[in-house]
Design an enzyme around this catalytic site. Sequence first.
Site, short mmCIF file in Angstrom:
data_model
loop_
_atom_site.label_atom_id
_atom_site.label_comp_id
_atom_site.label_asym_id
_atom_site.label_seq_id
_atom_site.Cartn_x
_atom_site.Cartn_y
_atom_site.Cartn_z
N THR A 182 0.78 -1.37 0.14
CA THR A 182 0.00 -0.12 0.00
C THR A 182 0.84 1.35 0.10
O THR A 182 0.46 2.37 -0.35
CB THR A 182 -1.09 -0.11 1.24
OG1 THR A 182 -0.03 -0.15 2.53
CG2 THR A 182 -2.12 -1.18 1.20
N GLY A 183 2.20 1.13 0.04
CA GLY A 183 2.95 2.30 -0.02
C GLY A 183 3.30 2.74 -1.15
O GLY A 183 3.02 1.97 -2.20
N GLU B 283 32.61 -5.87 -6.70
CA GLU B 283 32.88 -4.37 -6.35
C GLU B 283 33.97 -4.74 -5.39
O GLU B 283 34.31 -5.71 -4.88
CB GLU B 283 31.72 -3.73 -5.57
CG GLU B 283 30.44 -3.60 -6.57
CD GLU B 283 29.61 -2.89 -5.79
OE1 GLU B 283 29.53 -2.71 -4.56
OE2 GLU B 283 28.63 -2.29 -6.39
N HIS C 256 27.74 2.25 -1.66
CA HIS C 256 27.08 1.06 -1.08
C HIS C 256 27.93 1.01 0.43
O HIS C 256 29.21 1.11 0.52
CB HIS C 256 27.45 -0.43 -1.78
CG HIS C 256 26.63 -0.34 -3.19
ND1 HIS C 256 26.99 -0.97 -4.02
CD2 HIS C 256 25.43 0.26 -3.52
CE1 HIS C 256 26.22 -1.02 -5.08
NE2 HIS C 256 25.22 -0.28 -4.97
#
Length: 696
Positions: free
Chosen positions: A421-422, A613, A652
Amino acid sequence: MLLNEHLSKTLLKEAAGIPVPTGVKITTKDLPNLEPYFPLPWILKAQVPVGGRGKAGGIKKIETKEEYETIARQILSMEIKGNKVPFLRAEPAVDIRQEFYLSLTLSRQRRKVIMTVGREGGVEIENMGPENLLVQEICLPGGLHPNQIRAAFFHIGIAKELFADFSSIVTNLYKTMIDYGLLLAEINPLALTGYGKLLALDGKIEMDDNIVDINPAFERFYQPEHSTREENIARNAGMSFVSLKGWVGLIANGAGLAMASMDALNFSELPAANFLDLGGAADQKRIETALELLFNDKQVEAIFINLFGGILSCELVAKALVAALGEKDPKKPIVVRMSGNSAEIGLKVLKEISSEKLHRARNMHEAIEMLKSLKPANPPKVKFAPPISAMSKSTVKDVGYKSSSLFEIDKDTPILVQGITGQEGRLHTRLMLEYGSNIVAGVTPFKGDQEVLGVPVYNSIKEAQLHHEIGASIIFVPPKLAADAILEAASCEIPWVVCITEGIVQSSMLNVLEQVKGGKTRVVGPNTPGLIVPGQTKIGILPTTPFSPGPVAVLSRSGTLTYEVADRLNQVGIGQSLSVGIGGDSYIGTTFADMFDMLRNHYETKAVIVLGEIGGTAEQDLADYVIKTGFDKPVLSFIAGQTAPPGKRLGHAGAILQEGTGVQGKLEKMRSAGFTVCPSLESIPQLTADALGIKL
């Protein structure tokens, strides 16, 4: 967020109730009017978020008031390991009888809290030998146990009358670490004074940035004086910014693409002046902020804007860029490369800027050549190791190991959306439905008995399971609640749980992963774009245009790199069997090795591309797994951030190159496992075709 000593002691005292010396903060403006209010002698200590202050002359003992101002000004004018001293802390001298060491660290490698105590502490702690230290692992969610406190106490060997005080300090320090999301809580030295009391003479705290976002009250522990003006402006705008030593200002969307762009510049002898990740909201205000930062940076001679449109539209970004520049000529040359979603339209929009200083590029090769033409007469000399070659060292074949499971997600997999619902949940539910994903239910507590886009909403997963079979769940829940959402899905034995949420506190996520370990739920993420089986289903926020059905599995720690590489493969006619973003955080569920275990016998997958990474050991762990078990499908790998400076976090939480670790060992380990290590994004399509035996 690394706290200086003054703030560390403030936290130790206020949150943990740990005794610290009385102290007062003193800046240059405070002199000569402000003097410490406690009796002489005084200790003046430079406040910088690095070690080595004592050896650098940043800690001085003051015997008389006459020498106070002179020495204080000397310290305040210092620069220690590149950090200017914004203020100092004055404390009364302490009668020290013994010095010990105590620290709690969240260990990424061991996936535990590590408690370390030393019989001796102080500035030479690293040179005292391993016999000085006792190292114990504290498992989550179990936590600190009394026997561990006793072992630490007996190791340092002080009088039994001090056990209650020592136990209180350790217990409260651990509680504060968990409650405040600390990655490091160090007391060095923990002193035994002449009064027979334990006192934290120095403190070093590192706080998880994520908990500051969740609890804004913790923002008071951020010290803007320890960052550059540019870093503070970027931080306030929600961008990740790191100053480097080159002359090309870099702006990109997504940490993975920004790191790969930085490497491409550095390897092309166009050294980057900065790392700037716009993040997902490349709107006009953010672009204006980014441009102003680089326009005002005297080190920057030209700007490279490298964008790949995934969910983000290049057309909207181009319009924002036009609006940000207004009708004015850019203050510095700008090269813009756009690819992906609405890239052609975006490049056309940029034609509105009638300036010889704006250059439009359709690919990285064009952009690099344009930047070379803008090279200044006397550019700064910045040296990097040459890029790695594309050859693998050896070929490791299957040694008969059988995987425990296959990748079983397809077009029929019934999907549940947690947080449907967000705003984000609703948006991506629509996009997943449009792709054909089989979304059967949604969950938002206290919002059951309604529908979102025709999907029934329930108050709990248990309630949803009364009406639907659930094969996978996707989580669009705020960071504060996301960990519990994962636990709810795992308690209901949902086979796959994809956690999109970014910004979960690291200790909380580690706690969750330890609880679900060994269960029937496989967690993907957090901080993941999700997964897609092209032509069948997607469970995530990945754009669909870069992907098409084919023989190559793409596994990645970066969202934007995933889209970039899939798009490059599609341009040469190579599709994907599936693509999975394992997540960019320090603590994630499904690893590269876990995915290989499933792909080993996955008929549709003929080759695998691993997009890694800097930071962590995910790629080394994968290589060890392949060496141990064998793998008879071609593996190609690419590592972003090879030219990153040690100790800097690039977007990150997991993308940080620790001092002394280097990226070369990671590359060599992958080669030893038989991986073809790709030197650049441009090389990936041809090398993939070679691995598949396809002529381009």
